[in-house]
Motif scaffolding. Structure first.
Motif, PDB file in Angstrom:
ATOM      1  N   GLU A   1      27.998 -10.017   6.080  1.00 27.46           N
ATOM      2  CA  GLU A   1      29.118 -10.240   7.009  1.00 27.46           C
ATOM      3  C   GLU A   1      29.515 -11.719   7.049  1.00 27.46           C
ATOM      4  OE1 GLU A   1      32.012  -8.537   9.365  1.00 27.46           O
ATOM      5  OE2 GLU A   1      30.322  -7.426   8.535  1.00 27.46           O
ATOM      6  N   ALA A   2      28.526 -12.598   7.042  1.00 28.80           N
ATOM      7  CA  ALA A   2      28.812 -14.038   7.056  1.00 28.80           C
ATOM      8  C   ALA A   2      29.541 -14.461   5.780  1.00 28.80           C
ATOM      9  CB  ALA A   2      27.521 -14.835   7.216  1.00 28.80           C
ATOM     10  N   LEU A   3      29.146 -13.893   4.650  1.00 30.29           N
ATOM     11  CA  LEU A   3      29.813 -14.208   3.391  1.00 30.29           C
ATOM     12  C   LEU A   3      31.254 -13.711   3.409  1.00 30.29           C
ATOM     13  CD1 LEU A   3      26.989 -13.446   0.796  1.00 30.29           C
ATOM     14  CD2 LEU A   3      27.738 -15.684   1.638  1.00 30.29           C
ATOM     15  N   MET A   4      31.464 -12.503   3.921  1.00 27.91           N
ATOM     16  CA  MET A   4      32.817 -11.958   4.007  1.00 27.91           C
ATOM     17  C   MET A   4      33.692 -12.828   4.912  1.00 27.91           C
ATOM     18  SD  MET A   4      32.064  -7.874   4.140  1.00 27.91           S
ATOM     19  CE  MET A   4      33.791  -7.416   4.122  1.00 27.91           C
TER      20      MET A   4
ATOM     21  N   ILE B   1      35.416 -11.806  -7.277  1.00 24.18           N
ATOM     22  CA  ILE B   1      34.092 -12.324  -6.946  1.00 24.18           C
ATOM     23  C   ILE B   1      33.197 -11.133  -6.622  1.00 24.18           C
ATOM     24  CG2 ILE B   1      32.784 -13.804  -5.351  1.00 24.18           C
ATOM     25  CD1 ILE B   1      34.986 -15.313  -6.860  1.00 24.18           C
ATOM     26  N   GLU B   2      31.967 -11.140  -7.124  1.00 25.89           N
ATOM     27  CA  GLU B   2      30.985 -10.111  -6.786  1.00 25.89           C
ATOM     28  C   GLU B   2      29.683 -10.803  -6.407  1.00 25.89           C
ATOM     29  OE1 GLU B   2      30.752  -7.503 -10.154  1.00 25.89           O
ATOM     30  OE2 GLU B   2      32.825  -6.853  -9.923  1.00 25.89           O
ATOM     31  N   ILE B   3      29.152 -10.435  -5.246  1.00 26.18           N
ATOM     32  CA  ILE B   3      27.925 -11.039  -4.737  1.00 26.18           C
ATOM     33  C   ILE B   3      26.999  -9.927  -4.269  1.00 26.18           C
ATOM     34  CG2 ILE B   3      26.902 -12.606  -3.039  1.00 26.18           C
ATOM     35  CD1 ILE B   3      29.793 -13.815  -2.724  1.00 26.18           C
ATOM     36  N   VAL B   4      25.823  -9.810  -4.856  1.00 30.27           N
ATOM     37  CA  VAL B   4      24.806  -8.877  -4.372  1.00 30.27           C
ATOM     38  C   VAL B   4      23.879  -9.697  -3.483  1.00 30.27           C
ATOM     39  CG1 VAL B   4      22.917  -7.343  -5.002  1.00 30.27           C
ATOM     40  CG2 VAL B   4      24.989  -7.399  -6.394  1.00 30.27           C
ATOM     41  N   CYS B   5      23.741  -9.264  -2.229  1.00 29.88           N
ATOM     42  CA  CYS B   5      23.011 -10.075  -1.256  1.00 29.88           C
ATOM     43  C   CYS B   5      22.258  -9.196  -0.264  1.00 29.88           C
ATOM     44  CB  CYS B   5      23.987 -10.980  -0.507  1.00 29.88           C
ATOM     45  SG  CYS B   5      25.236 -10.076   0.428  1.00 29.88           S
ATOM     46  N   ASN B   6      21.424  -9.848   0.531  1.00 29.37           N
ATOM     47  CA  ASN B   6      20.760  -9.151   1.624  1.00 29.37           C
ATOM     48  C   ASN B   6      21.799  -8.740   2.661  1.00 29.37           C
ATOM     49  OD1 ASN B   6      18.145  -9.467   0.603  1.00 29.37           O
ATOM     50  ND2 ASN B   6      17.994 -11.522   1.472  1.00 29.37           N
ATOM     51  N   ALA B   7      21.596  -7.598   3.273  1.00 27.06           N
ATOM     52  CA  ALA B   7      22.543  -7.074   4.259  1.00 27.06           C
ATOM     53  C   ALA B   7      22.760  -8.057   5.411  1.00 27.06           C
ATOM     54  CB  ALA B   7      22.057  -5.728   4.779  1.00 27.06           C
ATOM     55  N   GLU B   8      21.746  -8.854   5.725  1.00 24.34           N
ATOM     56  CA  GLU B   8      21.835  -9.775   6.859  1.00 24.34           C
ATOM     57  C   GLU B   8      22.907 -10.844   6.682  1.00 24.34           C
ATOM     58  OE1 GLU B   8      18.709  -9.343   5.188  1.00 24.34           O
ATOM     59  OE2 GLU B   8      18.320  -7.642   6.505  1.00 24.34           O
ATOM     60  N   ILE B   9      23.233 -11.214   5.441  1.00 20.34           N
ATOM     61  CA  ILE B   9      24.211 -12.285   5.249  1.00 20.34           C
ATOM     62  C   ILE B   9      25.560 -11.779   4.738  1.00 20.34           C
ATOM     63  CG2 ILE B   9      22.410 -14.012   4.868  1.00 20.34           C
ATOM     64  CD1 ILE B   9      23.324 -14.009   1.892  1.00 20.34           C
TER      65      ILE B   9
ATOM     66  N   PHE C   1      22.645 -17.750   0.254  1.00 26.10           N
ATOM     67  CA  PHE C   1      23.629 -17.383  -0.771  1.00 26.10           C
ATOM     68  C   PHE C   1      22.918 -17.212  -2.107  1.00 26.10           C
ATOM     69  CE2 PHE C   1      26.653 -18.955  -4.087  1.00 26.10           C
ATOM     70  CZ  PHE C   1      27.469 -17.844  -4.101  1.00 26.10           C
ATOM     71  N   PRO C   2      23.031 -16.010  -2.729  1.00 26.12           N
ATOM     72  CA  PRO C   2      22.261 -15.726  -3.936  1.00 26.12           C
ATOM     73  C   PRO C   2      22.985 -16.038  -5.250  1.00 26.12           C
ATOM     74  CG  PRO C   2      23.271 -13.726  -3.157  1.00 26.12           C
ATOM     75  CD  PRO C   2      23.650 -14.812  -2.190  1.00 26.12           C
ATOM     76  N   GLY C   3      24.198 -16.538  -5.197  1.00 26.54           N
ATOM     77  CA  GLY C   3      24.997 -16.736  -6.399  1.00 26.54           C
ATOM     78  C   GLY C   3      26.067 -15.658  -6.479  1.00 26.54           C
ATOM     79  N   MET C   4      26.929 -15.749  -7.495  1.00 25.91           N
ATOM     80  CA  MET C   4      28.024 -14.796  -7.600  1.00 25.91           C
ATOM     81  C   MET C   4      28.460 -14.637  -9.046  1.00 25.91           C
ATOM     82  SD  MET C   4      31.161 -16.995  -6.026  1.00 25.91           S
ATOM     83  CE  MET C   4      31.572 -18.620  -6.633  1.00 25.91           C
ATOM     84  N   THR C   5      29.155 -13.556  -9.290  1.00 21.44           N
ATOM     85  CA  THR C   5      29.787 -13.311 -10.575  1.00 21.44           C
ATOM     86  C   THR C   5      31.282 -13.486 -10.366  1.00 21.44           C
ATOM     87  OG1 THR C   5      28.069 -11.726 -11.188  1.00 21.44           O
ATOM     88  CG2 THR C   5      30.160 -11.584 -12.377  1.00 21.44           C
ATOM     89  N   VAL C   6      31.938 -14.141 -11.316  1.00 23.53           N
ATOM     90  CA  VAL C   6      33.366 -14.407 -11.219  1.00 23.53           C
ATOM     91  C   VAL C   6      34.046 -13.874 -12.472  1.00 23.53           C
ATOM     92  CG1 VAL C   6      35.118 -16.222 -11.047  1.00 23.53           C
ATOM     93  CG2 VAL C   6      32.924 -16.500  -9.881  1.00 23.53           C
ATOM     94  N   ALA C   7      35.152 -13.169 -12.293  1.00 20.53           N
ATOM     95  CA  ALA C   7      35.918 -12.646 -13.423  1.00 20.53           C
ATOM     96  C   ALA C   7      37.404 -12.867 -13.185  1.00 20.53           C
ATOM     97  CB  ALA C   7      35.642 -11.156 -13.608  1.00 20.53           C
ATOM     98  N   LYS C   8      38.132 -13.163 -14.251  1.00 19.64           N
ATOM     99  CA  LYS C   8      39.590 -13.271 -14.161  1.00 19.64           C
ATOM    100  C   LYS C   8      40.161 -11.862 -14.222  1.00 19.64           C
ATOM    101  CE  LYS C   8      39.807 -17.755 -16.396  1.00 19.64           C
ATOM    102  NZ  LYS C   8      40.304 -18.517 -17.557  1.00 19.64           N
ATOM    103  N   VAL C   9      41.059 -11.554 -13.297  1.00 27.37           N
ATOM    104  CA  VAL C   9      41.695 -10.240 -13.238  1.00 27.37           C
ATOM    105  C   VAL C   9      43.179 -10.428 -12.945  1.00 27.37           C
ATOM    106  CG1 VAL C   9      39.598  -9.037 -12.492  1.00 27.37           C
ATOM    107  CG2 VAL C   9      41.160  -9.934 -10.778  1.00 27.37           C
TER     108      VAL C   9
END
Length: 107
Positions: free
Chosen positions: A71-74, A61-69, A26-34
């Motif tokens: 699906e698991a994050l979703m 939530i926005e997460i830029v990650c390796n393609a391998e993970i 898990f590389p971290g994430m960006t969070v915004a109120k919408v």
């Protein structure tokens, strides 16, 4: 690289963060109120006032990650954030052709 995005209920953010932090890679994430509203076909509005004021607070939530993970994050986002009620949110993924982490050089 992929970008996993989700719009979720605000009360699910703490549990989601804890679950994602336990995910290897898990590389971290960006969070915004919408704010958001349901599609007209999914809700019955009694009058124009209801139609114009049906926005509810959400978290994006926005997460830029390796393609391998991606699906698991979703899968984890859906598992943690699903309540079975209308308005739980949405999760999607898009390709990211290039991405760079901005960091101070060690030199």
């Amino acid at each position: 690289m992929m970008e996993v995005k989700a719009v979720i209920r605000p009360n699910k953010l703490a549990a989601l963060r804890a679950a994602l932090m336990e995910t290897p890679g898990f590389p971290g994430m960006t969070v915004a109120k919408v704010e958001g509203c349901s599609a007209p076909s999914k809700t019955n509005k009694a009058n124009i006032k209801d139609e114009l004021t049906d926005y509810s607070a959400k978290v994006r939530i926005e997460i830029v990650c390796n393609a391998e993970i991606a699906e698991a994050l979703m899968d984890k986002i859906v598992a943690v954030c699903q309540t079975g009620h209308m308005g739980d949110g949405v999760v999607w993924c898009t390709p990211v052709p290039r991405a760079f982490f901005i960091a101070k050089s060690s030199g």
